[in-house]
Design a protein around this motif. Structure first.
Motif, PDB file in Angstrom:
ATOM      1  N   VAL A   1      50.010  34.461  30.295  1.00  0.00           N
ATOM      2  CA  VAL A   1      48.680  35.007  30.561  1.00  0.00           C
ATOM      3  C   VAL A   1      47.621  34.122  29.915  1.00  0.00           C
ATOM      4  N   ARG A   2      47.871  33.711  28.683  1.00  0.00           N
ATOM      5  CA  ARG A   2      46.880  32.860  28.018  1.00  0.00           C
ATOM      6  C   ARG A   2      46.736  31.510  28.719  1.00  0.00           C
ATOM      7  N   THR A   3      47.828  30.943  29.208  1.00  0.00           N
ATOM      8  CA  THR A   3      47.733  29.681  29.935  1.00  0.00           C
ATOM      9  C   THR A   3      46.821  29.817  31.148  1.00  0.00           C
ATOM     10  N   VAL A   4      46.982  30.892  31.910  1.00  0.00           N
ATOM     11  CA  VAL A   4      46.125  31.097  33.085  1.00  0.00           C
ATOM     12  C   VAL A   4      44.677  31.303  32.654  1.00  0.00           C
ATOM     13  N   ARG A   5      44.474  32.042  31.583  1.00  0.00           N
ATOM     14  CA  ARG A   5      43.112  32.233  31.080  1.00  0.00           C
ATOM     15  C   ARG A   5      42.501  30.893  30.647  1.00  0.00           C
ATOM     16  N   MET A   6      43.292  30.054  29.974  1.00  0.00           N
ATOM     17  CA  MET A   6      42.805  28.737  29.574  1.00  0.00           C
ATOM     18  C   MET A   6      42.449  27.893  30.792  1.00  0.00           C
ATOM     19  N   ALA A   7      43.266  27.988  31.835  1.00  0.00           N
ATOM     20  CA  ALA A   7      42.981  27.225  33.056  1.00  0.00           C
ATOM     21  C   ALA A   7      41.637  27.651  33.644  1.00  0.00           C
ATOM     22  N   CYS A   8      41.401  28.952  33.728  1.00  0.00           N
ATOM     23  CA  CYS A   8      40.120  29.436  34.251  1.00  0.00           C
ATOM     24  C   CYS A   8      38.965  28.979  33.373  1.00  0.00           C
ATOM     25  N   ALA A   9      39.130  29.107  32.061  1.00  0.00           N
ATOM     26  CA  ALA A   9      38.049  28.720  31.142  1.00  0.00           C
ATOM     27  C   ALA A   9      37.752  27.232  31.237  1.00  0.00           C
ATOM     28  N   GLU A  10      38.795  26.424  31.342  1.00  0.00           N
ATOM     29  CA  GLU A  10      38.600  24.974  31.429  1.00  0.00           C
ATOM     30  C   GLU A  10      37.852  24.596  32.707  1.00  0.00           C
ATOM     31  N   LYS A  11      38.105  25.322  33.786  1.00  0.00           N
ATOM     32  CA  LYS A  11      37.420  25.055  35.047  1.00  0.00           C
ATOM     33  C   LYS A  11      36.040  25.709  35.114  1.00  0.00           C
ATOM     34  N   GLY A  12      35.700  26.546  34.129  1.00  0.00           N
ATOM     35  CA  GLY A  12      34.433  27.246  34.154  1.00  0.00           C
ATOM     36  C   GLY A  12      34.423  28.422  35.116  1.00  0.00           C
ATOM     37  N   VAL A  13      35.581  29.026  35.342  1.00  0.00           N
ATOM     38  CA  VAL A  13      35.718  30.135  36.287  1.00  0.00           C
ATOM     39  C   VAL A  13      35.639  31.452  35.522  1.00  0.00           C
ATOM     40  N   ALA A  14      34.641  32.266  35.808  1.00  0.00           N
ATOM     41  CA  ALA A  14      34.562  33.601  35.232  1.00  0.00           C
ATOM     42  C   ALA A  14      35.657  34.466  35.846  1.00  0.00           C
ATOM     43  N   TYR A  15      36.255  35.330  35.033  1.00  0.00           N
ATOM     44  CA  TYR A  15      37.353  36.158  35.512  1.00  0.00           C
ATOM     45  C   TYR A  15      37.347  37.488  34.772  1.00  0.00           C
ATOM     46  N   THR A  16      38.061  38.435  35.324  1.00  0.00           N
ATOM     47  CA  THR A  16      38.293  39.718  34.676  1.00  0.00           C
ATOM     48  C   THR A  16      39.728  39.756  34.191  1.00  0.00           C
ATOM     49  N   LEU A  17      39.924  40.134  32.934  1.00  0.00           N
ATOM     50  CA  LEU A  17      41.269  40.309  32.394  1.00  0.00           C
ATOM     51  C   LEU A  17      41.584  41.798  32.368  1.00  0.00           C
ATOM     52  N   THR A  18      42.638  42.182  33.051  1.00  0.00           N
ATOM     53  CA  THR A  18      43.101  43.561  33.068  1.00  0.00           C
ATOM     54  C   THR A  18      44.406  43.642  32.291  1.00  0.00           C
ATOM     55  N   PRO A  19      44.379  44.162  31.059  1.00  0.00           N
ATOM     56  CA  PRO A  19      45.624  44.229  30.284  1.00  0.00           C
ATOM     57  C   PRO A  19      46.661  45.112  30.968  1.00  0.00           C
ATOM     58  N   ALA A  20      47.873  44.627  31.055  1.00  0.00           N
ATOM     59  CA  ALA A  20      48.963  45.395  31.664  1.00  0.00           C
ATOM     60  C   ALA A  20      50.281  44.820  31.186  1.00  0.00           C
ATOM     61  N   ARG A  21      51.243  45.679  30.971  1.00  0.00           N
ATOM     62  CA  ARG A  21      52.565  45.263  30.527  1.00  0.00           C
ATOM     63  C   ARG A  21      53.423  44.871  31.722  1.00  0.00           C
ATOM     64  N   PRO A  22      54.480  44.078  31.493  1.00  0.00           N
ATOM     65  CA  PRO A  22      55.434  43.824  32.573  1.00  0.00           C
ATOM     66  C   PRO A  22      55.967  45.147  33.144  1.00  0.00           C
ATOM     67  N   HIS A  23      56.190  45.148  34.427  1.00  0.00           N
ATOM     68  CA  HIS A  23      56.768  46.296  35.139  1.00  0.00           C
ATOM     69  C   HIS A  23      55.831  47.503  35.203  1.00  0.00           C
ATOM     70  N   SER A  24      54.577  47.342  34.826  1.00  0.00           N
ATOM     71  CA  SER A  24      53.612  48.414  35.043  1.00  0.00           C
ATOM     72  C   SER A  24      53.305  48.487  36.538  1.00  0.00           C
TER      73      SER A  24
END
Length: 212
Positions: free
Chosen positions: A15-38
């Motif tokens: 999850v953090r890797t994907v967030r870093m990718a968005c931040a590096e590209k300057g892409v605003a995003y929404t993070l929705t916390p959720a556990r595996p298998h939710s």
């Protein structure tokens, strides 16, 4: 056009890797916390793994596929070099991290501390001790490679660095891996360089439950 939505536990390295990718590209995003298998994760990933991703009509799973979409769908600096040799080096490191480094450092070592399965919840010393020789090999490889350049796949930041950083951030929290990192000055220097980037400082996760 709606903001992309990243769905998954913020403590997850992927999850953090994907967030870093968005931040590096300057892409605003929404993070929705959720556990595996939710339910929201199972609705997208056939095996309930995180992260999963939504953007307009697109749903996507598997971090590498999500990062590929983010890299190609949005402007900003490329996360993977556009030349063949640079891309191959970057993908080589991503594959090595995901196929060798992650299973060793997380499934075998880190999980032996935080998900040991022992009745009293104590660390599983047998699993930890079995992991240490191969962990030393990993740190020796990183030390050697990062002695030759500033980042994993060259002198510039790439997606390969975004895959490794969350792992080493956790390794600083456990005694044997912390010692290995401290004994690897080039790896430490790389860690400090990447951690200074906004994409890293903006995505620091909350503590793992039970560890702070």
């Amino acid at each position: 056009m709606a903001e992309p939505e990243i769905i998954g536990a913020p403590q997850s390295i992927f999850v953090r890797t994907v967030r870093m990718a968005c931040a590096e590209k300057g892409v605003a995003y929404t993070l929705t916390p959720a556990r595996p298998h939710s339910p929201e994760v199972d609705a997208i990933h056939p095996f309930g793994k995180i992260p999963v991703f939504r953007h307009d009509a697109l749903t996507q799973y598997e971090s590498r596929a999500i990062c590929a979409y983010v890299d190609l769908a949005f402007p900003g600096p490329p996360l993977v070099p556009r030349d063949a040799v640079g891309a191959a080096h970057c993908e080589q490191w991503i594959s090595l991290i995901n196929s060798v480094v992650v299973p060793l450092l997380t499934t075998q070592y880190l999980h032996a501390y935080i998900f040991s399965g022992l009745p009293d919840g104590a660390p599983d010393r047998a699993r930890i001790d079995a992991a240490l020789p191969k962990m030393r090999d990993i740190f020796a490889l990183l030390q050697r490679e990062l002695s030759a350049r500033n980042h994993l796949a060259g002198d510039g930041f790439t997606l390969a660095d975004a895959y490794l950083l969350p792992l080493l951030d956790y390794m600083r929290q456990f005694p044997e891996s912390r010692e290995m990192l401290a004994a690897s000055p080039q790896v430490t220097a790389w860690y400090d360089r990447v951690m200074a980037r906004p994409c890293a400082t903006e995505t620091v996760p909350p503590p793992i439950p039970g560890r702070g």
